[in-house]
Scaffold this motif. Structure first.
Motif, PDB file in Angstrom:
ATOM      1  N   UNK A 375       0.791  -1.220   0.000  1.00 49.55           N
ATOM      2  CA  UNK A 375       0.000   0.000   0.000  1.00 49.55           C
ATOM      3  C   UNK A 375       0.822   1.268   0.000  1.00 49.55           C
ATOM      4  N   UNK A 376       2.134   1.140  -0.273  1.00 44.32           N
ATOM      5  CA  UNK A 376       3.029   2.305  -0.258  1.00 44.32           C
ATOM      6  C   UNK A 376       3.097   3.020  -1.607  1.00 44.32           C
ATOM      7  N   UNK A 377       2.476   2.464  -2.607  1.00 42.42           N
ATOM      8  CA  UNK A 377       2.552   3.027  -3.957  1.00 42.42           C
ATOM      9  C   UNK A 377       1.179   2.888  -4.605  1.00 42.42           C
ATOM     10  N   UNK A 378       0.562   4.014  -4.941  1.00 43.81           N
ATOM     11  CA  UNK A 378      -0.718   4.015  -5.646  1.00 43.81           C
ATOM     12  C   UNK A 378      -0.496   4.397  -7.100  1.00 43.81           C
ATOM     13  N   UNK A 379      -1.364   3.931  -7.962  1.00 42.53           N
ATOM     14  CA  UNK A 379      -1.270   4.226  -9.388  1.00 42.53           C
ATOM     15  C   UNK A 379      -1.852   5.607  -9.681  1.00 42.53           C
ATOM     16  N   UNK A 380      -1.409   6.188 -10.766  1.00 37.51           N
ATOM     17  CA  UNK A 380      -1.982   7.448 -11.234  1.00 37.51           C
ATOM     18  C   UNK A 380      -2.523   7.263 -12.637  1.00 37.51           C
ATOM     19  N   UNK A 381      -3.534   8.030 -12.985  1.00 37.50           N
ATOM     20  CA  UNK A 381      -4.032   8.041 -14.355  1.00 37.50           C
ATOM     21  C   UNK A 381      -3.246   9.071 -15.149  1.00 37.50           C
ATOM     22  N   UNK A 382      -2.899   8.747 -16.366  1.00 40.55           N
ATOM     23  CA  UNK A 382      -2.190   9.712 -17.199  1.00 40.55           C
ATOM     24  C   UNK A 382      -3.093  10.912 -17.473  1.00 40.55           C
ATOM     25  N   UNK A 383      -2.495  12.076 -17.570  1.00 37.41           N
ATOM     26  CA  UNK A 383      -3.261  13.283 -17.848  1.00 37.41           C
ATOM     27  C   UNK A 383      -3.187  13.677 -19.318  1.00 37.41           C
ATOM     28  N   UNK A 384      -2.265  13.035 -20.042  1.00 41.16           N
ATOM     29  CA  UNK A 384      -2.146  13.292 -21.470  1.00 41.16           C
ATOM     30  C   UNK A 384      -1.488  12.083 -22.113  1.00 41.16           C
ATOM     31  N   UNK A 385      -1.930  11.762 -23.329  1.00 44.94           N
ATOM     32  CA  UNK A 385      -1.396  10.596 -24.037  1.00 44.94           C
ATOM     33  C   UNK A 385       0.013  10.858 -24.558  1.00 44.94           C
ATOM     34  N   UNK A 386       0.755   9.755 -24.695  1.00 42.93           N
ATOM     35  CA  UNK A 386       2.006   9.771 -25.454  1.00 42.93           C
ATOM     36  C   UNK A 386       1.677   9.254 -26.842  1.00 42.93           C
ATOM     37  N   UNK A 387       2.024   9.992 -27.894  1.00 40.14           N
ATOM     38  CA  UNK A 387       1.630   9.581 -29.251  1.00 40.14           C
ATOM     39  C   UNK A 387       2.223   8.238 -29.649  1.00 40.14           C
ATOM     40  N   UNK A 388       1.379   7.385 -30.240  1.00 45.72           N
ATOM     41  CA  UNK A 388       1.862   6.069 -30.656  1.00 45.72           C
ATOM     42  C   UNK A 388       1.222   5.608 -31.963  1.00 45.72           C
ATOM     43  N   UNK A 389       0.353   6.409 -32.540  1.00 47.50           N
ATOM     44  CA  UNK A 389      -0.335   6.008 -33.779  1.00 47.50           C
ATOM     45  C   UNK A 389      -0.007   6.972 -34.901  1.00 47.50           C
TER      46      UNK A 389
END
Length: 389
Positions: A375-389
């Motif tokens: 429980x010492x590390x929580x995930x975060x949601x990305x705030x902007x995409x990294x281009x891959x397409x």
């Protein structure tokens, strides 16, 4: 919009982490789960897959501030243990690149190009609690009258110290051989004459970008393991290739995506940030990077089920082709073949040599797994995409 049988959110996964109910596995363990259970059931059972790599990452460095002492100064030139730092930022801010060699490197004077000490070593020395010698010069102004500064400093003495890496975590890379009749010295390590060894990088099935090839969950704001501390993805790295050629699993066929990373250097560990002197080439820095992949749906389970056998790399000649800008592919080999210790190149059996530590990469993935399970590390949601397409 894609329809999935499994739909989770990062918020829901974080709640499971907080309550100690999250199922966390490393990327190596996930391969067997997906193979046995299938991607849908794997996505239902697993909440987070941890990835890891520990490899030379030359595009890394330290952004730091030395603080002011009366009389104040605006630094124009700075050295740490006689390694030049870039000071064209602000009064006492500077950037130390890990590949910058010391100006008085004794080995380089005897054997040009064979550096023994540089920026990466300064970074490791600081993390080990050692004092380094700071020397600074300034042209002097009315508001910043000091012209010289000469003293020893430790990491604790620096008001700010941020690892700031413009290009880390290549999504794929070349395997390097040398077709000439003499040994050569490269950033991929020494390459013997006549295709006698084949050096390769990345952590294969453990590597973060192979487990999220389209950057579905990795983006700006993603919290990561960086150098033994917590860091963040702050964008695509330099030399990022947006639209690489991919195989049926989405894995790029050649060097492609990269990540720009940052983290609090003072909270890192010398175990996961190690200087390297690459003979005949220069200085580098091995950095441990671990990225958690949330199992949002069965697509992410499928991606994280990637194995070394699913990853192929191009073999290229660094003796003539690479330095002359010729992108000729001599062979295509799987990462599984590379890890076996021997591959066929131009009809010749060639010994393989990793420049990435798989053992340490697995340790990084397991360390991150342990943090999440506790429980010492929580995930975060990305705030902007990294281009891959």
């Amino acid at each position: 919009m894609a329809q999935y049988e499994v739909n989770k959110t990062v918020k829901e996964i974080n709640e499971r982490i907080r309550t100690g109910k999250a199922v966390v596995v490393n990327a190596e363990e996930m391969i067997a789960i997906v193979k046995k259970e299938g991607k849908v059931k794997a996505a239902q059972e697993v909440d987070v897959v941890t990835t890891g790599t520990f490899s030379p990452m030359c595009s890394s460095g330290l952004l730091f501030n030395i603080g002011q002492q009366p009389p104040v100064m605006k630094v124009s030139k700075m050295w740490l243990n006689n390694v030049p730092c870039y000071s064209g930022i602000a009064a006492v801010d500077a950037y130390l690149g890990c590949t910058e060699p010391s100006e008085d490197d004794p080995l380089n004077k005897v054997h040009p190009g064979r550096f023994a000490y540089g920026g990466g070593h300064v970074m490791e020395d600081l993390l080990r609690g050692k004092a380094v010698h700071l020397r600074a010069e300034a042209y002097g102004t009315d508001c910043y009258p000091r012209r010289e500064l000469d003293k020893d400093v430790t990491l604790a003495d620096l008001p700010n110290a941020i690892m700031l890496n413009p290009r880390n975590c290549y999504q794929n890379y070349n395997a390097a051989v040398n077709l000439t009749s003499r040994s050569i010295y490269t950033y991929m390590g020494p390459l013997k004459a006549n295709c006698s060894n084949c050096n390769y990088a990345t952590a294969g099935q453990l590597s973060p970008p192979f487990n999220d090839p389209y950057y579905k969950t990795i983006g700006i704001g993603t919290r990561i393991f960086l150098g033994g501390g917590i860091g963040y993805v702050i964008g695509e790295g330099t030399q990022h290739v947006q639209k690489p050629q991919r195989n049926e699993r989405g894995i790029p066929e050649n060097g492609s995506g990269t990540l720009m990373l940052k983290g609090d250097f003072k909270k890192m560990s010398a175990r996961y940030v190690r200087a390297q002197s690459i003979i005949g080439y220069g200085i580098s820095l091995a950095v441990g990077v671990g990225i958690p992949i949330p199992m949002l749906n069965e697509e992410m389970a499928w991606f994280t089920g990637v194995s070394d056998a699913d990853i192929s790399m191009p073999v290229k000649d660094y003796g003539y082709d690479y330095p002359n800008g010729i992108p000729r592919e001599l062979a295509r080999v799987s990462f599984e073949d590379l890890r076996s210790g021997e591959v066929m190149v131009n009809g010749k059996k060639t010994a393989t040599v990793p420049v990435t530590s798989y053992k340490m990469s697995l340790e990084v993935a397991d360390k991150l797994k342990d943090w999440i399970e506790k429980g010492d590390f929580l995930l975060t949601e990305k705030v902007e995409d990294i281009p891959s397409f």
